[in-house]
Enzyme design. Structure first.
Site: not given
Length: 1005
Positions: A300, A302, A434, A457, A491, A571, A710, A713
């Site tokens: 992963d 993040t 989103f 955004k 990001r 990811t 971590d 997911n």
């Protein structure tokens, strides 16, 4: 519920009314699951039967149970029952204790979260009005009820029906590749045992037919027993006699070795993270050696590669970039009483622009304060605590807070913010959520002055498509800034807004309500309305958030790459961010020959892009892949061989394209192309896709996989891989609880694999080679002796020696080697990651290595039988008495055997413990031998200790010790000579590093 800031789990918040769902869960009797979940394998009542059932799936254990039955038949057995039952019970007991311990630490009892229901569709009917029910009305585990004293709640999914339990995968019994190989070898050993017993049974039949009648005068045959029946009984007798060729005590030793190597991981201070007081933990004790064979690592991003702690770093507003100046000095936010003291920024010009009330700057931060789903908690006046669904949102709202636009509270209908010291309440008219397809979020609000505005955004490519044409020049400048930010691994998000006409919005709102309450095609109709209103936006600027890499990540990836370990990043982040992190981590490098981007929208386009990438890397590659069938019996599987390419390549594929590529028609093309690349990055992937990628590699590649993550997911990916590693970070303990190994920082993976994994694999392979050598040598001596005892199934050794040979005499020396041996120390293991590659190729233990052990044992057994036999033949003591009796020969043969196998121990790293185990075992042997062959033991247990006086009568003769010395030299010398020539003529990477270590040089190869 009636709670005001209390954790709620698994409920749908609705008023007390009737409601309808697309599924008919309320229309017929339905037996709901209880709210209890179980992730353990056993309970108090099922442990014994299930554990024994699993253990007897090991062929060797089942065989020894059958052997025990044979040994209670007097007509067959020439050995006592205790020679089998003692090691069998010990094996089952040790394994059961270890399995119970492993299962106990995995068991979890909790109130599980509700089903995530990404596409949940419901309608609430209340007082003739219809209200939409969607994800916003569901409280998942960890949600906090605020801004109301109470609410009505309805549990809609519980226990194993929750989305979490459905996605977490089944808890399976993970076995190492060595375990699977052992099952294959045990099958061969059975066949070989049957062959030897058949040969000896035939020999018995021939001997009884030709010579047996001569002995019937003093050895009469039972009635009905002829040569053929004698051969039949002899076959089963030799099955018992030669049972040591089947490794029953092997499993006890293997479990002890794995347990010891697990403790090394737990005790390693170099894998301890003091900041969170988190040590490394081996959560299972059965997979250690598999850590030394990893070929693919699935990670992963993040929270695994990064810290998952977001900071507002830079921004671009109305064409001006605000960055860290050359001489950075933190901005003083003391003028703002509601500022977060932990927030820091370095560009003073942005503060000046805010104070000068620049309209674009105010609109920029107003958007950040309004367009989000963050919840605020203010326990004390001015002391705000933000609860955000993602660290990104928290960082943006915190930035707006410090620059004077403070988000203070929200209700379902309003958002309250403080703008430059003035509190204002905005009416929240609509939230345009989103999701992975929209890649943007918008809110529609009405200011206290009555002005309607839409704030949006999202990803740059998505927002740019919806900008008004008048923004083209500003868009070009902002794009340059975005490229600079992205090049630094930040990001990014683009911000835009528009004012809305009140009449148009009223009409749009009516259509929005109708679409949100329909049960058919709700999402499609809402998407059309969102597309309609989110257009002709005015560009405000862009944000750049830094999610810092964890310490040592680039260095760790570089070392693992040198160890020929391929790293794939899976990811949920967008493609640009994933690429940037890839470059920051040294997974993607500018000097790479090419980096392929797969972002097609149809299966045909995906196939074409994958094929083009493969052809560019290897033009001569065939369109149809080469399939290799592997496996035995009915467990055959297909394997795609590795294809070598010139140069280094990278592959980046988005989740939309990956969904097509994972289809059966394209999966082999995807795997061929990806495996040609040095690095693979899959972005915008779902938890299920992560597991599917891992399963794809396992399906077609004969390689060991490791998944590390971590968060919740990552659980499905962690469970799908051969080895699962959980990182205890910001995302909770779900990944850790599902993992096989855990620690706090990604950089510890380097030490886990290159040090602990490599040592565990090396030690296990040495143990197996030595174990098979000593057991086959032990058994072959029986085989040769059969030709000299009329194939009578007489043992060549004393029964007590047979019983304790593996459990006492040879157990500790090999355990000492298997727990403490090192070819090189930990520092050299990390400095030379190339040392890791032999494990990936199964060089230390394989079918070939096993057959070499068998041949070596055959040679040693010939020496150990015929040299003592020749030395004892027609021999007398120095006082003229006869020494050529069965007991004296048995003592000599077993003494030569034990000394040879102890001296033949292949140890690279001698410690005081090893020395104690080795010489202590020999001392124990002689102590037990003299005790068991003493007059006292014979007088007490006459039938059990018939070798009275043999030790003192034989071991005081010089020719006996000369025979022991000769056999030991003849057994060990060829091996030493072979090793010497091999190192001189064809040295391995291990040999070269050991030479460097010996000379004191440390140049990297």
């Amino acid at each position: 519920l009636q709670t005001k800031s209390r954790t709620i789990t698994s409920i749908l918040t609705v008023p007390l009314a009737s409601f309808s769902f697309p599924c008919t869960i309320m229309s017929s009797p339905f037996f709901f699951q209880t709210n209890a979940i179980k992730t353990s394998k056993y309970n108090l009542f099922t442990f014994l039967p299930l554990n024994l059932f699993e253990q007897f799936q090991r062929i060797a254990n089942a065989y020894f149970l059958f052997l025990l039955i044979l040994q209670v038949i007097p007509a067959i057995s020439s050995l006592s029952w205790f020679t089998t039952v003692v090691p069998l019970v010990l094996v089952l007991l040790v394994t059961a204790v270890k399995d119970a311990s492993d299962d106990f630490v995995r068991e979890v009892h909790c109130e599980p979260p509700n089903n995530r229901l990404d596409k949940f569709t419901g309608t609430l009917t209340f007082r003739d009005q219809k209200y939409a029910l969607d994800n916003e009305r569901i409280l998942l585990r960890g949600c906090t009820l605020r801004n109301t004293e109470w609410c009505f709640g309805l549990v809609i999914f519980a226990g194993p029906e929750t989305k979490l339990m459905q996605n977490c995968g089944k808890t399976t019994f993970k076995r190492t590749s060595i375990d699977h190989l052992m099952n294959v070898l045990v099958l061969f050993i059975f066949g070989f045992l049957a062959f030897m017993c058949t040969v000896l049974a035939i020999g018995n039949g021939i001997w009884e037919f030709q010579e047996g009648s001569v002995f019937t005068a003093f050895l009469p045959r039972p009635d009905g027993v002829d040569a053929s029946f004698s051969a039949f009984l002899t076959f089963w007798s030799y099955v018992i006699i030669l049972n040591t060729v089947v490794p029953i005590s092997l499993y006890v030793s293997v479990e002890i070795i794995r347990l010891g190597n697990s403790f090394y991981i737990d005790w390693d201070r170099k894998m301890y993270y003091p900041r969170s007081d988190t040590p490394a933990e081996a959560r299972t004790t059965t997979l250690n050696e598999e850590l030394g064979q990893i070929k693919y690592v699935f990670s992963d991003k993040t929270g695994t590669l990064t810290q998952n702690i977001m900071t507002f770093n830079k921004c671009s507003i109305s064409g001006k970039s605000y960055e860290i100046p050359k001489s950075p000095q933190k901005v003083d936010f003391s003028y703002n009483p509601l500022a977060d003291p932990k927030f820091s920024f370095h560009d003073h010009s942005l503060v000046e622009a805010v104070k000068l009330e620049a309209p674009e700057v105010h609109n920029f931060f107003r958007l950040l304060a309004l367009c989000h789903t963050v919840m605020a908690e203010e326990k004390e006046e001015g002391n705000l605590l933000y609860q955000a669904q993602s660290p990104d949102e928290g960082a943006l709202v915190t930035a707006a807070r410090n620059f004077g636009f403070v988000f203070r509270s929200r209700t379902p209908e309003t958002i309250t913010i403080v703008e430059m010291g003035v509190q204002k309440s905005y009416e929240l008219l609509a939230i345009l959520d989103f999701n992975n397809v929209r890649k943007r979020m918008s809110v529609i609000v009405q200011s206290p002055e009555g002005k309607l505005s839409l704030y949006c955004k999202g990803a740059d490519t998505i927002v740019y498509e919806r900008l008004h044409p008048s923004c083209s020049k500003l868009m070009d400048v902002t794009t340059e800034h975005l490229n600079e930010f992205a090049g630094e691994g930040l990001r990014t998000l683009v911000l835009a807004h528009k004012n809305l006409d009140e009449d148009y919005f009223r009409e749009w709102s009516t259509r929005h309500h109708m679409a949100s309450t329909t049960l058919e095609d709700r999402e499609e109709r809402l998407d059309e309305l969102y597309e309609e209103i989110e257009k002709d936006l005015l560009l405000l600027g862009a944000t750049a958030i830094e999610d810092k890499l964890q310490d040592g990540v680039p260095q760790t990836i570089e070392q693992l790459s040198k160890a020929n370990i391929k790293i794939w990043v899976l990811t949920g982040d967008k493609q640009e961010t994933a690429e940037n992190i890839g470059y920051s981590c040294n997974m993607l490098r500018e000097e790479m020959t090419d980096v392929f981007i797969i972002s097609a929208d149809t299966p045909q386009e995906v196939h074409e892009e994958l094929r083009n990438a493969r052809k560019k890397m290897k033009p001569e590659s065939e369109d149809e892949p080469t399939i290799i069938q592997r496996g035995i019996l009915d467990k055959k599987s297909k394997m795609l061989p590795d294809e070598t390419v010139d140069g280094e390549y990278g592959l980046v594929i988005n989740g939309h394209s990956l969904a097509y590529a994972l289809d059966k028609s394209l999966e082999q093309e995807l795997l061929r192309t990806a495996c040609m690349c040095k690095t693979v990055i899959c972005c915008r992937v779902t938890p299920l896709q992560k597991a599917q990628v891992v399963e794809l590699v396992k399906k077609y590649k004969q390689a060991v996989t490791l998944a590390i993550g971590d968060g919740a997911n990552d659980v499905s990916m962690i469970k799908a891989a051969h080895i699962g590693v959980g990182i205890s970070g910001q995302e909770g303990m779900q990944a850790v609880l599902s993992s096989d190994f855990s620690f706090a920082q990604f950089r510890y993976l380097q030490r886990l694999l290159l040090v602990h994994g490599r040592w565990s694999y090396l030690r296990m392979c040495k143990f197996l080679r030595y174990f098979f050598y000593k057991n086959f040598t032990f058994t072959f001596v029986h085989f040769w002796y059969a030709f000299f005892c009329g194939f009578s199934a007489q043992t060549v050794y004393d029964e007590w020696f047979i019983t304790v040979y593996n459990l006492v005499y040879t157990a500790l020396p090999v355990l000492g080697m298997s727990l403490f041996d090192q070819d090189v120390n930990d520092r050299w293991s990390v400095q030379f990651p190339q040392l890791y590659s032999p494990g990936q190729l199964n060089k230390y233990f394989s079918k070939t290595a096993f057959f070499k052990c068998v041949l070596h044992s055959c040679y040693s057994s010939l020496v150990l039988f015929f040299i003592p036999y020749a030395a004892m033949y027609d021999t007398v003591r120095d006082d003229g008495r006869d020494i050529a009796d069965y007991q004296s020969f048995a003592l000599l043969a077993q003494t030569c055997l034990l000394i040879t196998v102890c001296l033949g121990l292949d140890t690279s790293y001698w410690t005081a413990v090893n020395q104690f185990f080795l010489w202590g075992s020999l001392a124990v042997y002689f102590a037990i031998t003299f005790t068991m062959y003493s007059n006292g033991m014979y007088l007490i247990f006459t039938a059990s200790f018939p070798f009275i006086g043999t030790a003192r009568n034989s071991l005081n003769q010089p020719n006996v010790w000369l025979t022991i010395l000769l056999t030991s030299i003849l057994c060990v010398l060829p091996v030493v000579a072979y090793r010497f020539l091999l190192i001189q003529l064809c040295p391995t990477i291990n040999d070269k590093v050991r030479v460097l270590r010996g000379t004191g040089t440390a140049k990297k190869t």
